[in-house]
Design an enzyme around this catalytic site. Structure first.
Site, short mmCIF file in Angstrom:
data_model
loop_
_atom_site.label_atom_id
_atom_site.label_comp_id
_atom_site.label_asym_id
_atom_site.label_seq_id
_atom_site.Cartn_x
_atom_site.Cartn_y
_atom_site.Cartn_z
N CYS A 145 0.82 -1.22 0.00
CA CYS A 145 0.00 0.00 0.00
C CYS A 145 0.85 1.27 0.00
O CYS A 145 2.06 1.21 0.16
CB CYS A 145 -0.92 0.00 1.22
SG CYS A 145 -2.10 -1.34 1.16
N CYS A 168 -4.27 0.67 -2.51
CA CYS A 168 -4.62 0.73 -1.10
C CYS A 168 -3.75 1.74 -0.37
O CYS A 168 -2.70 2.13 -0.88
CB CYS A 168 -4.49 -0.65 -0.46
SG CYS A 168 -2.90 -1.43 -0.77
#
Ligand SMILES: *[C@@H]1O[C@H](CO)[C@@H](O)[C@H](O)[C@H]1NC(C)=O
Ligand SMILES: *[C@@H]1O[C@H](CO)[C@@H](O)[C@H](O)[C@H]1NC(C)=O
Ligand SMILES: *[C@@H]1O[C@H](CO)[C@@H](O)[C@H](O)[C@H]1NC(C)=O
Length: 290
Positions: free
Chosen positions: A98, A179
């Protein structure tokens, strides 16, 4: 999952606003057939990627090529859908950590120097599929089991163009995976910096998941020489922010982020706005050292 609703905060930082005469360059789009030596290029890039870029990753390069070829050849040049590439995509699953996802629209040159300096950022072109097919053109022909090396139609002429379908699916996958904090780089020197018809506006935005994405950090950059058409508070970027808000994303927006301006100025120090920036940075340095 936190029960708090994401706040739609307005965090806009204005950095540098300089109005300098507008330079207009016309670009001519030529039409080509499939990139020559495409097989060697794709297989070669695949081995480069698995051996040198993502050392230790295991992908079957020959098989990826076979599935790609199967999807494209013996089909008319405007008749390749995303589905035709599914088998190929299944052979190249990838997961990214992420906070590294970098999206862009109409800022191609800048985004790649940005990602080269900030090595932790990943663009679609850093994924295996993006790496293999970046800058290539291809199409098949119905009556032949080879690519058409003489002529491929332009993307815009059909909805199931082989190049478009592959990038569409790759972009969708990339955005679905995104993300943490993600960054979006937009071009404030054009009308519709955020364009609903671009890959970002039509595919990636809709594929982002507000449950996975913490912040969408938008950066609007203009060319050092202008024009300064759109910004966080002007033009289509406002529309993007509204869409993000309505879908429950948290976001920030920055105009002319200093790092990005410096990156652009490195490439053209003679721009008046770049000279002014250099002078002001030097003055700041003088103030802190005296
Ligand atoms: C497109 O492909 C489908 C099958 O996948 C076929 O039925 C159709 O005739 C093709 N159309 C053109 C214009 O080639
Ligand atoms: C913005 O778009 C124009 C026109 O396509 C291009 O010439 C320019 O390099 C882009 N600016 C940035 C910062 O990417
Ligand atoms: C994510 O972005 C927000 C807003 O810009 C920032 O406050 C936060 O520190 C960022 N988190 C990470 C992990 O980068």
């Amino acid at each position: 999952m936190p029960s708090m609703k994401p706040a739609c905060l307005l965090i806009i930082s204005f950095t540098i606003w300089l109005i300098v005469p507008h330079l207009c360059l016309a670009s001519v789009q030529a039409m080509f057939g499939t990139t020559p030596n495409i097989k060697h290029i794709v297989i070669g890039r695949c081995f480069t990627y698995t051996t040198l870029v993502q050392t230790g990753s295991r992908y079957d390069c020959e098989e990826i090529w076979k599935q790609f070829e199967k999807a494209v050849v013996q089909r008319s040049s405007c008749n390749v859908t995303e589905e035709h590439y599914f088998k190929m995509f299944n052979m190249m699953p990838q997961i990214w950590p992420c906070d590294r996802f970098l999206f862009w629209s109409k800022t191609r040159m800048l985004v790649h120097s940005y990602a080269a300096v900030f090595r932790h950022f990943w663009t679609l072109e850093d994924t295996l599929v993006g790496y293999l097919f970046n800058d290539l053109i291809w199409c098949g022909q119905e009556e032949d089991s080879d690519f058409d090396f003489n002529y491929c139609p332009a993307w815009s002429t059909c909805r199931t163009h082989p190049v478009y379908s592959l990038w569409k699916h790759a972009s969708k996958n990339f955005a679905e995976m995104a993300c943490g904090n993600i960054t979006v780089l937009l071009n404030g020197s054009i009308v519709n910096a955020f364009n609903r018809k671009s890959m970002f506006g039509s595919v990636e935005l809709d594929s982002l998941n507000p449950q996975r994405v913490n912040y969408v950090n938008i950066k609007v950059v203009t060319n050092p020489e202008g024009p300064h058409i759109e910004s966080c508070s002007r033009g289509s970027v406002v529309e993007l922010i509204q869409i993000l808000c309505s879908r429950g994303f948290r976001w920030t927006c920055t105009d002319n982020d200093l790092t990005l301006v410096i990156l652009q100025c490195i490439q053209d120090l003679n721009q008046p706005s770049c000279k002014m920036l250099a002078n002001s940075l030097l003055q700041q340095k003088d103030l802190t050292t005296t």
